[in-house]
Design a protein around this motif. Structure first.
Motif, PDB file in Angstrom:
ATOM      1  N   ALA A   1      37.615  37.090 -13.697  1.00 27.79           N
ATOM      2  CA  ALA A   1      37.727  36.863 -15.143  1.00 27.79           C
ATOM      3  C   ALA A   1      36.847  37.840 -15.912  1.00 27.79           C
ATOM      4  O   ALA A   1      37.264  38.415 -16.937  1.00 27.79           O
ATOM      5  CB  ALA A   1      37.352  35.416 -15.464  1.00 27.79           C
ATOM      6  N   VAL A   2      35.620  38.053 -15.442  1.00 33.50           N
ATOM      7  CA  VAL A   2      34.716  38.991 -16.124  1.00 33.50           C
ATOM      8  C   VAL A   2      35.270  40.420 -16.036  1.00 33.50           C
ATOM      9  O   VAL A   2      35.207  41.178 -17.015  1.00 33.50           O
ATOM     10  CB  VAL A   2      33.287  38.910 -15.531  1.00 33.50           C
ATOM     11  CG1 VAL A   2      32.432  40.083 -15.992  1.00 33.50           C
ATOM     12  CG2 VAL A   2      32.621  37.603 -15.926  1.00 33.50           C
ATOM     13  N   SER A   3      35.830  40.774 -14.901  1.00 34.01           N
ATOM     14  CA  SER A   3      36.373  42.137 -14.746  1.00 34.01           C
ATOM     15  C   SER A   3      37.516  42.375 -15.722  1.00 34.01           C
ATOM     16  O   SER A   3      37.600  43.443 -16.358  1.00 34.01           O
ATOM     17  CB  SER A   3      36.873  42.352 -13.320  1.00 34.01           C
ATOM     18  OG  SER A   3      35.809  42.202 -12.417  1.00 34.01           O
ATOM     19  N   ILE A   4      38.388  41.396 -15.845  1.00 37.41           N
ATOM     20  CA  ILE A   4      39.532  41.545 -16.762  1.00 37.41           C
ATOM     21  C   ILE A   4      39.038  41.622 -18.213  1.00 37.41           C
ATOM     22  O   ILE A   4      39.474  42.491 -18.988  1.00 37.41           O
ATOM     23  CB  ILE A   4      40.528  40.386 -16.541  1.00 37.41           C
ATOM     24  CG1 ILE A   4      41.205  40.561 -15.184  1.00 37.41           C
ATOM     25  CG2 ILE A   4      41.559  40.326 -17.667  1.00 37.41           C
ATOM     26  CD1 ILE A   4      41.944  39.327 -14.680  1.00 37.41           C
ATOM     27  N   ALA A   5      38.109  40.742 -18.581  1.00 37.65           N
ATOM     28  CA  ALA A   5      37.575  40.769 -19.956  1.00 37.65           C
ATOM     29  C   ALA A   5      36.828  42.076 -20.220  1.00 37.65           C
ATOM     30  O   ALA A   5      36.919  42.638 -21.322  1.00 37.65           O
ATOM     31  CB  ALA A   5      36.666  39.560 -20.169  1.00 37.65           C
ATOM     32  N   THR A   6      36.118  42.570 -19.224  1.00 31.75           N
ATOM     33  CA  THR A   6      35.352  43.804 -19.393  1.00 31.75           C
ATOM     34  C   THR A   6      36.279  44.989 -19.673  1.00 31.75           C
ATOM     35  O   THR A   6      36.005  45.811 -20.558  1.00 31.75           O
ATOM     36  CB  THR A   6      34.511  44.078 -18.127  1.00 31.75           C
ATOM     37  OG1 THR A   6      33.573  43.023 -17.961  1.00 31.75           O
ATOM     38  CG2 THR A   6      33.768  45.402 -18.235  1.00 31.75           C
TER      39      THR A   6
END
Ligand code: AMP
Ligand code: ZN
Length: 139
Positions: free
Chosen positions: A63-68
């Motif tokens: 999730a953090v990778s996609i948001a980043t």
């Protein structure tokens, strides 16, 4: 999600202290860093409290990778920096000061001197091979 009572980023997630929020979803929050190195320096965090990279479950990391990627693309479109790094610190020697996992979206200017500054000098190939073996044993 589990919050940590003394954690400044958990307090931002809870709305107990203010932040310049950029975007939010069920699992992540993105907001401006209040000590920016360059304009547009911002952070992406999981809503769960995980101290560092090693504590991150796969779903939070995804999730953090996609948001980043989304936030970095917006910074790039809005500010057109000369470049952009993603920076993520684990432990004091790496410069970690907040122990709630966060990804820095770090826009770069030519000659801004924010170097990691390692030498491009060839290593000892035997040693590199031995270290690779040590790491593979944990994968
Ligand atoms: P690190 O040193 O990699 O752990 O990064 C922590 C970052 O959090 C630093 O760049 C700080 O400027 C930033 N920071 C700390 N407190 C706040 C806050 N209340 N709002 C926004 N950014 C913060
Ligand atoms: Zn936290």
């Amino acid at each position: 999600m589990t919050a940590h009572a003394d954690c400044i980023f958990c307090k931002i997630i809870a709305g107990d202290i203010p932040a310049f929020k950029l975007c939010e979803d069920d699992d992540t929050l993105s907001f401006m860093d209040i000590n920016p190195y360059n304009d547009g320096h911002c952070l992406v965090i999981p809503k769960g409290h995980y101290e560092n990279l090693y504590a991150m479950p796969d779903d939070a990391m995804a999730a953090v990778s996609i948001a980043t990627r989304k936030v970095a693309a917006a910074v790039n479109a809005a500010l057109e920096p000369d470049g952009l790094n993603l920076v993520q610190a684990n432990g004091p020697a790496a410069g970690q000061s907040v122990y709630h996992f966060h990804m820095h979206v770090f826009p770069r200017k030519t000659d801004d001197k924010a170097w990691m500054n390692w030498r491009f000098a060839p290593g000892d190939m035997d040693r590199i091979g031995q270290i690779a073996e040590q790491i593979r044993a944990h994968l």
